[in-house]
Design an enzyme around this catalytic site. Structure first.
Site, PDB file in Angstrom:
ATOM      1  N   LEU A 175      19.130  10.437  12.565  1.00 53.30           N
ATOM      2  CA  LEU A 175      20.582  10.693  12.631  1.00 53.30           C
ATOM      3  C   LEU A 175      20.943  12.002  11.939  1.00 53.30           C
ATOM      4  CD1 LEU A 175      22.235   7.241  11.865  1.00 53.30           C
ATOM      5  CD2 LEU A 175      22.356   8.520  14.004  1.00 53.30           C
ATOM      6  N   LYS A 211       6.987  13.014   2.755  1.00 55.38           N
ATOM      7  CA  LYS A 211       7.770  13.262   1.532  1.00 55.38           C
ATOM      8  C   LYS A 211       6.918  13.573   0.286  1.00 55.38           C
ATOM      9  CE  LYS A 211      12.056  10.729   2.437  1.00 55.38           C
ATOM     10  NZ  LYS A 211      12.973   9.755   1.834  1.00 55.38           N
ATOM     11  N   GLY A 270       8.423   3.699  -2.453  1.00 56.98           N
ATOM     12  CA  GLY A 270       9.070   4.980  -2.697  1.00 56.98           C
ATOM     13  C   GLY A 270      10.573   4.872  -2.890  1.00 56.98           C
ATOM     14  N   LEU A 281       2.700  -7.928  -7.568  1.00 57.89           N
ATOM     15  CA  LEU A 281       3.123  -7.649  -8.954  1.00 57.89           C
ATOM     16  C   LEU A 281       2.499  -6.359  -9.504  1.00 57.89           C
ATOM     17  CD1 LEU A 281       5.126  -9.072 -10.731  1.00 57.89           C
ATOM     18  CD2 LEU A 281       3.244 -10.226 -11.875  1.00 57.89           C
TER      19      LEU A 281
HETATM   20  P1  ATR Z   1       9.390   2.933   1.076  1.00 61.05           P
HETATM   21  O1  ATR Z   1       8.791   4.270   0.788  1.00 61.05           O
HETATM   22  O2  ATR Z   1      10.341   2.919   2.235  1.00 61.05           O
HETATM   23  O3  ATR Z   1       9.971   2.279  -0.127  1.00 61.05           O
HETATM   24  P2  ATR Z   1       6.866   1.582   0.858  1.00 61.05           P
HETATM   25  O4  ATR Z   1       6.481   2.591  -0.153  1.00 61.05           O
HETATM   26  O5  ATR Z   1       5.906   1.213   1.939  1.00 61.05           O
HETATM   27  O6  ATR Z   1       8.187   2.024   1.617  1.00 61.05           O
HETATM   28  O7  ATR Z   1       7.316   0.255   0.070  1.00 61.05           O
HETATM   29  C1  ATR Z   1       7.673  -0.893   0.698  1.00 61.05           C
HETATM   30  C2  ATR Z   1       8.047  -1.993  -0.332  1.00 61.05           C
HETATM   31  O8  ATR Z   1       8.550  -3.093   0.405  1.00 61.05           O
HETATM   32  C3  ATR Z   1       6.884  -2.495  -1.147  1.00 61.05           C
HETATM   33  O9  ATR Z   1       7.349  -2.875  -2.420  1.00 61.05           O
HETATM   34  C4  ATR Z   1       6.448  -3.729  -0.361  1.00 61.05           C
HETATM   35  O10 ATR Z   1       5.854  -4.739  -1.155  1.00 61.05           O
HETATM   36  P3  ATR Z   1       4.306  -4.688  -1.616  1.00 61.05           P
HETATM   37  O11 ATR Z   1       4.251  -3.791  -2.828  1.00 61.05           O
HETATM   38  O12 ATR Z   1       3.970  -6.091  -1.907  1.00 61.05           O
HETATM   39  O13 ATR Z   1       3.542  -4.126  -0.435  1.00 61.05           O
HETATM   40  C5  ATR Z   1       7.758  -4.255   0.128  1.00 61.05           C
HETATM   41  N1  ATR Z   1       7.600  -5.045   1.343  1.00 61.05           N
HETATM   42  C6  ATR Z   1       7.280  -4.559   2.565  1.00 61.05           C
HETATM   43  N2  ATR Z   1       7.210  -5.567   3.446  1.00 61.05           N
HETATM   44  C7  ATR Z   1       7.500  -6.712   2.776  1.00 61.05           C
HETATM   45  C8  ATR Z   1       7.608  -8.111   3.127  1.00 61.05           C
HETATM   46  N3  ATR Z   1       7.406  -8.520   4.383  1.00 61.05           N
HETATM   47  N4  ATR Z   1       7.935  -8.990   2.158  1.00 61.05           N
HETATM   48  C9  ATR Z   1       8.142  -8.580   0.888  1.00 61.05           C
HETATM   49  N5  ATR Z   1       8.050  -7.287   0.490  1.00 61.05           N
HETATM   50  C10 ATR Z   1       7.743  -6.364   1.415  1.00 61.05           C
END
Ligand code: ATR
Length: 299
Positions: free
Chosen positions: A31, A81, A144, A168
């Site tokens: 967007l 990024k 991130g 965790l």
């Molecule tokens: P972004 O940069 O958009 O924050 P990311 O770095 O891939 O994306 O982080 C995604 C976050 O969403 C992580 O904390 C992930 O949890 P994990 O550390 O356990 O991987 C969380 N997340 C993604 N899918 C999830 C799901 N189905 N249920 C719970 N947490 C989820």
């Protein structure tokens, strides 16, 4: 429809027009061009903003090429990024703390990197009269986006941060990052112990849960948890109201979606590039108009 012998002279883009763009993969559905070009028309600046899809392995060449071509500013989105950081001449301290750069400003000897996500989110909170000072903050997720939220909360004098995450270890890594830069209480909790958060907390949902095919789910289902929230912010803007926000609203929390953050992070980049500051009135007009257009596009 003009016929072939009816020529409409195009005067919008001239030899003096400044070029801006977004680099990512994919960028087709971004967007940002709509937002940035709307802001330029509104502010009356001679800028144009386009999307640049960059294939895996081509980032360095793309950044060097853009600089040689005099592209005045760039937004950087997934998956670049972090990868863009070693390619810059200077990185703003907040972007270093967040560990990611989403905005590049042209300087003679290269691009300078910023991260406008935290400031964009903060402006969205201010526009909703939410003050973080001395508040308990909950962050769902530890990726991130969560890192940007934590640094913003610590930077604006929140009292404590509770990071709740499926894994965790990732919550612990994020807590360590925050503690490296700020003297603030940071607690980590697995999703199963989410009710151990203080009352009247401000919660930020930063995971992708609630988008697309997961629109009927939330990272936390517990009613006791929702009852503790005074404010719930979901960084997702599609759908406009996630199940997480619906549940929080039903439990009495004030809710905010991610659309404001999307607009304001873009406007912060615009302000950096053009060395101007938009007034409160301008911000309100722009978000109202862009939000209305976005809703029209999605019905
Ligand atoms: P972004 O940069 O958009 O924050 P990311 O770095 O891939 O994306 O982080 C995604 C976050 O969403 C992580 O904390 C992930 O949890 P994990 O550390 O356990 O991987 C969380 N997340 C993604 N899918 C999830 C799901 N189905 N249920 C719970 N947490 C989820």
């Amino acid at each position: 429809m003009p016929t072939k012998n009816h020529v409409k002279i195009s005067k919008e883009i001239t030899g003096a027009t400044n070029v801006y763009g977004i680099i990512g993969n994919p960028v087709k559905f971004s967007l940002s061009p709509l937002i940035q070009n709307t802001v330029s028309r509104y502010m009356g600046l001679d800028n144009v903003y386009v999307s640049f899809p960059v294939e895996d392995g081509q980032l360095e060449q793309a950044i060097k090429g853009a600089h040689s071509l005099g592209v005045r500013g760039l937004n950087i989105t997934k998956p670049y990024k972090q990868d863009v950081m070693p390619l810059l001449t200077y990185i703003d301290p907040l972007a270093l703390k967040i560990g990611a750069v989403n905005t590049l400003k042209y300087e003679q000897d290269g691009y300078v990197g910023y991260n406008t996500d935290a400031d964009g989110l903060y402006t969205s909170l201010l526009q909703n009269n939410i003050d973080l000072t001395n508040q308990d903050i909950i962050v769902l997720g530890a990726g991130g986006a969560a890192r940007a939220v934590c640094m913003m909360a610590a930077n604006y004098q929140a009292k404590s941060i509770y990071i709740i995450n499926r894994t965790l270890e990732n919550a612990q890594l994020l807590a360590n990052e925050v503690k490296k830069h700020y003297d603030i209480d940071v607690y980590i909790l697995p999703t199963g112990r989410c009710e151990e958060v203080p009352d009247k907390a401000i919660c930020f949902q930063t995971t992708s849960v609630g988008m697309g095919t997961s629109s009927d789910t939330t990272p936390i289902g517990d009613c006791e948890f929702f009852a503790k929230l005074s404010v719930a912010v979901d960084l997702i803007y599609n759908p406009f109201e996630t199940l997480f926000l619906k549940k929080a609203k039903q439990s009495g929390a004030y809710t905010i979606n991610g659309f404001g953050m999307l607009i304001y992070q873009a406007i912060k980049a615009y302000e950096i590039w053009n060395e101007i500051e938009l007034s409160d009135k301008d911000l309100k007009v722009l978000i109202t108009e862009i939000e209305a257009e976005y809703i029209r596009m999605n019905v």
